[in-house]
Design a protein around this motif. Structure first.
Motif, PDB file in Angstrom:
ATOM      1  N   UNK B 365      14.176  -8.137   7.106  1.00  8.49           N
ATOM      2  CA  UNK B 365      14.198  -6.885   7.869  1.00  8.49           C
ATOM      3  C   UNK B 365      12.807  -6.286   7.991  1.00  8.49           C
ATOM      4  N   UNK B 366      12.658  -5.472   9.021  1.00  9.96           N
ATOM      5  CA  UNK B 366      11.437  -4.682   9.180  1.00  9.96           C
ATOM      6  C   UNK B 366      11.859  -3.225   9.351  1.00  9.96           C
ATOM      7  N   UNK B 367      11.351  -2.374   8.463  1.00  9.55           N
ATOM      8  CA  UNK B 367      11.559  -0.932   8.641  1.00  9.55           C
ATOM      9  C   UNK B 367      10.459  -0.446   9.572  1.00  9.55           C
ATOM     10  N   UNK B 368      10.849   0.061  10.719  1.00  8.98           N
ATOM     11  CA  UNK B 368       9.884   0.344  11.783  1.00  8.98           C
ATOM     12  C   UNK B 368       9.950   1.823  12.149  1.00  8.98           C
ATOM     13  N   UNK B 391      15.070  -1.492  11.413  1.00  5.02           N
ATOM     14  CA  UNK B 391      15.750  -0.222  11.109  1.00  5.02           C
ATOM     15  C   UNK B 391      14.713   0.809  10.682  1.00  5.02           C
ATOM     16  N   UNK B 392      15.090   2.080  10.600  1.00  3.41           N
ATOM     17  CA  UNK B 392      14.122   3.091  10.162  1.00  3.41           C
ATOM     18  C   UNK B 392      13.881   3.020   8.655  1.00  3.41           C
ATOM     19  N   UNK B 393      12.692   3.444   8.191  1.00  2.00           N
ATOM     20  CA  UNK B 393      12.462   3.542   6.740  1.00  2.00           C
ATOM     21  C   UNK B 393      13.527   4.432   6.107  1.00  2.00           C
ATOM     22  N   UNK B 394      13.897   4.108   4.898  1.00  2.00           N
ATOM     23  CA  UNK B 394      14.904   4.893   4.185  1.00  2.00           C
ATOM     24  C   UNK B 394      16.296   4.330   4.332  1.00  2.00           C
ATOM     25  N   UNK B 395      16.454   3.357   5.234  1.00  2.00           N
ATOM     26  CA  UNK B 395      17.799   2.790   5.438  1.00  2.00           C
ATOM     27  C   UNK B 395      17.861   1.296   5.104  1.00  2.00           C
ATOM     28  N   UNK B 396      16.740   0.742   4.635  1.00  2.00           N
ATOM     29  CA  UNK B 396      16.715  -0.711   4.389  1.00  2.00           C
ATOM     30  C   UNK B 396      17.815  -1.142   3.420  1.00  2.00           C
TER      31      UNK B 396
END
Lengths: 365, 424
Positions: B365-368, B391-396
């Motif tokens: 995954x990449x938190x973007x 996905x957004x940071x904080x949801x990985x």
């Protein structure tokens, strides 16, 4: 104290026929060498200053900050001008990964150290009657692997201690199995015989012996020295299984099989004590111009006795680079020596994130 | 269990599966949905038991386990399972069944679990059952707790379904027992490349083999995510991604790529503060000497790079609890895990893609965040590179149940499809 004076004093120690564990002598030479390296290697100096360690500080050799072996992959840690370099040893690695480099302006200390250790830990039975040993090497020759410190070591051992018939048995990454078997079968009785090489080359030899269902019975004077791990190799054989197979196929008893612990970044090596102290427990010892600490990685302090910690080596043979080296290996004290601990075979990962070394095998660093 | 007993259990499981397939599929889905409702409820007895037992078995701190389960299971409710089933296999009861493909699980599925993070184990056990395949699971040596509790929870909800799952434990190198386990017609194997390769070598071509290798994740922050007004919040969310499960999951970011040099400085400082704060309320668990040694080694390497004049900065706790290294370059360096993260600058999205290219084979995954209008394009490029989740940071650490782990469906790889082309 000048570098030349330091080299002279350390070489003198290395060439003494009897070894003496002289703490005062080690401390004085380590202090002087640290002062020299602090002066001449700017990155190391700044590294030490960040840790508030200076040559005038108290604490003796234990207070000298060690550099991690990984740093040799990215920095030229040398204490002499680049143009004075005469040789570079490189760590093994794939074409995509960075290799550690040890730059040398002299090979004299490296060679003096290894010869003294060979005599003491591998060939304690050399005598005026048998001043040399037949040395059969399961590794590439220095001509083929010029930047391998291991090949250089074996080359020097053959040059200085090797009897007629001593030679290398790996060419172009291939084990010359038939030549080696012939040499083993015709090894003279009653004459010291040393079979040495990388652990992985011994696995190749065992495979060849198994294929032909051959079992040799080497003379009682034979001994084996193996070194190195299996990193990047497709086949891994745990050391106890390797030793049992060597005993079974070559007829060399376990108590005559020696593991050498060394690395490109070090000028000296450490050996199992089974040949030089056969009655004592197997443990690793090095020459008196080295010291080993087992360090608690959480605190940087000496680990509690019997505890596992990072192996940190202080080696006076490293005059041209840095004498204090933080290895990537774990160890434990055993009496006056230590043992090196590998990863538990079959140990499963705690998570599903890729382990660092797997990642690097794929990506290179 | 002896190898012979494992074979006997496999035969019994096949029989139990055959009986299960005699009853309506809806009943199994309802039961499994109820199981997930229980697991997503922090007050349920199963959750309390898992939260009590997992720290001792795995080494994670109780706080990490609690927070990890809270985030990871919050959306894994019964409805999520129904939606997943509907998406991947369609409606269970179809009016025109004669013209629809038949979708079924295998008579038995062997599940080789790995690691110590409970959510992947939960889903790995539930998915074959949803397809009405029995499950013979080998628990991971690092987590003997989760599969046992999951199997029990299923039996408590539906005794008949409970007879379709069995959990066994033996060392992975036990060839004989492994051989017996791998006689199942479908095999799901998770683990390192080495583990997966060894299972693949043993599976027959006629068997269905579904593998999940070890992976890694990263984060990428554009300028809008590091502006001073939002930086603290971004760092707090990223710190949670890093800290949960002590960074041992394939969804744990090992590196953060930041647009701009100054922003990389600021982001590394903010992330260090956030990790220090996380450590206070959610301490990292105990680690093995090998891991502590690697952290110490990599910290010293970073210090030497800094000493040599590179713009490298080390931010670290006193012990080994957390580490942030602000790197000078985008080059891949060892990832010691256990809350050790590198922050590297990139000039733009193109440089980000270049930096990630060597990792593509292992990318999960990449938190973007913070790339503004360039985000959709960048996300597509990252997906093409190999990422299976953006996905957004904080949801990985809170993937949806239907995340295409390793780019695969959750249920479809475990299913046999039969197409009916009947003439009326």
């Amino acid at each position: 104290v000048s570098r030349a004076e330091l080299d002279r004093a350390i070489l003198e120690w290395m060439r003494e026929p009897l070894w003496s564990e002289d703490e005062e002598r080690f401390d004085a030479l380590a202090g002087a060498l640290f002062a020299h390296q602090f002066e001449c290697c700017l990155p190391y100096r700044r590294f030490c200053e960040r840790r508030a360690a200076t040559p005038v500080g108290a604490g003796g050799w234990r207070a000298i900050p060690p550099v991690p072996t990984g740093a040799f992959k990215e920095l030229s840690l040398r204490c002499f001008p680049a143009e004075r370099g005469i040789h570079t040893f490189r760590t093994s690695g794939t074409s995509t990964s960075r290799r550690g480099e040890l730059h040398l302006d002299t090979l004299e200390l490296y060679e003096a150290s290894l010869l003294a250790s060979f005599r003491r830990f591998l060939l304690p039975d050399l005598s005026p009657e048998h001043p040399q040993a037949t040395i059969l090497v399961l590794a590439a020759s220095p001509a083929e692997a010029r930047d391998s410190s291991l090949s250089h070591m074996f080359g020097v051992a053959i040059r200085e201690l090797g009897a007629e018939g001593s030679r290398f048995f790996v060419e172009g990454d291939q084990l010359l199995g038939e030549d080696l078997l012939r040499a083993l079968e015709t090894a003279p009785e009653g004459h010291p015989l040393l079979l040495c090489g990388t652990a992985f080359a011994f696995v190749h030899l065992l495979d060849a012996l198994e294929q032909s269902d051959a079992r040799l019975s080497l003379p009682a004077t034979a001994r084996i020295m193996e070194t190195g791990g299996f990193k990047g190799r497709s086949r891994v054989l745990p050391r106890p299984a390797l030793y049992l197979a060597l005993e079974e196929r070559l007829g060399v008893p376990l108590e005559r099989i020696v593991n050498q612990y060394g690395m490109t970044e070090l000028g000296s090596q450490f050996y199992d004590t089974v040949l030089c102290e056969p009655a004592a427990p197997r443990r690793k010892l090095g020459p008196p111009w080295t010291r080993v600490r087992i360090v608690d990685p959480e605190t940087g302090q000496d680990a509690a006795p019997d505890s596992v910690g990072t192996i940190v080596v202080y080696d006076l043979a490293n005059t041209g680079s840095v004498l204090a080296i933080q290895t990537a290996d774990l160890g434990r004290r055993v009496e006056d020596g230590f043992e090196v601990l590998g990863r538990e075979p079959g140990a499963e990962a705690r998570g599903c994130s890729i382990a660092a070394d797997e990642l690097l095998a794929g990506a290179g660093a | 269990l002896t190898p012979g007993e494992i074979r006997e259990r496999l035969a019994e499981l096949r029989q139990a599966g055959a009986e299960l397939r005699q009853r309506p599929a809806r009943r199994t889905l309802d039961a499994l949905a109820q199981v997930l409702e229980g697991w997503s409820d922090a007050g349920s007895s199963w959750r309390r038991e898992l939260e009590a037992e997992l720290p001792g078995a795995t080494g994670f701190s109780p706080e990490t386990v609690r927070e990890g389960l809270r985030l990871g299971l919050a959306h894994w409710k019964g409805e999520a399972l129904r939606a997943l089933a509907a998406r991947e296999i369609g409606p269970l009861e179809r009016p025109d069944a004669a013209q629809q493909p038949i979708i079924a699980g295998f008579d038995a599925t062997a599940v080789l679990l790995a690691g110590s993070i409970p959510m992947p184990s939960l889903l790995a056990l539930v998915a074959p059952l949803l397809l009405r395949s029995s499950v013979l699971a080998k628990s991971a040596s690092r987590d003997p707790v989760t599969p046992r509790l999951v199997a029990r929870s299923i039996a408590e909800v539906d005794a008949e379904l409970g007879r379709c799952i069995e959990v066994v434990a033996f060392p992975g190198e036990d060839d004989e027992r492994m051989g017996a386990l791998l006689e199942a017609s479908c095999i799901v194997a998770s683990g390192s490349d080495e583990t997966v390769a060894s299972v693949r070598a043993r599976a027959a071509p006629s068997q269905r083999l579904v593998t999940y290798g070890h992976r890694l994740s990263v984060a990428a922050l554009g300028a809008a995510a590091t502006a001073s007004s939002v930086l603290e919040d971004t760092a707090r969310r990223l710190a949670l991604d890093v800290a949960l499960w002590d960074q041992l999951g394939c969804l744990s970011p090992i590196a953060v790529y930041v647009e701009g040099e100054a922003a990389a400085d600021a982001a590394s400082e903010a992330l260090a503060s956030a990790l220090a704060e996380v450590e206070r309320r959610m301490p990292r668990g105990a680690i093995e000497p090998q891991a502590a040694s690697l952290i110490s080694h990599e910290r010293a390497r970073a210090e030497l790079r800094a000493a040599a004049g590179e713009p490298v900065r080390l931010h670290a706790s006193d012990g080994s609890a957390w580490t942030v290294v602000r790197e000078a370059h985008r080059e891949v360096l060892p990832a010691p895990l256990h809350r050790f993260v590198r922050v590297a600058p990139v000039a733009d999205g193109a440089q980000l893609l270049n930096a990630l290219a060597p990792l593509a084979r292992h990318l999960a995954a990449v938190a973007l965040d913070g790339f503004g209008s360039a985000t959709p394009r960048l996300a597509r490029d990252l997906a093409h590179l190999g990422a299976s989740r953006i996905c957004p940071p904080g949801t990985l650490q809170a993937p949806p149940m239907g995340w295409h782990h390793d780019g695969k469906g959750v249920l479809t790889p475990l299913a046999r499809f039969a197409d009916l082309e009947l003439t009326p």
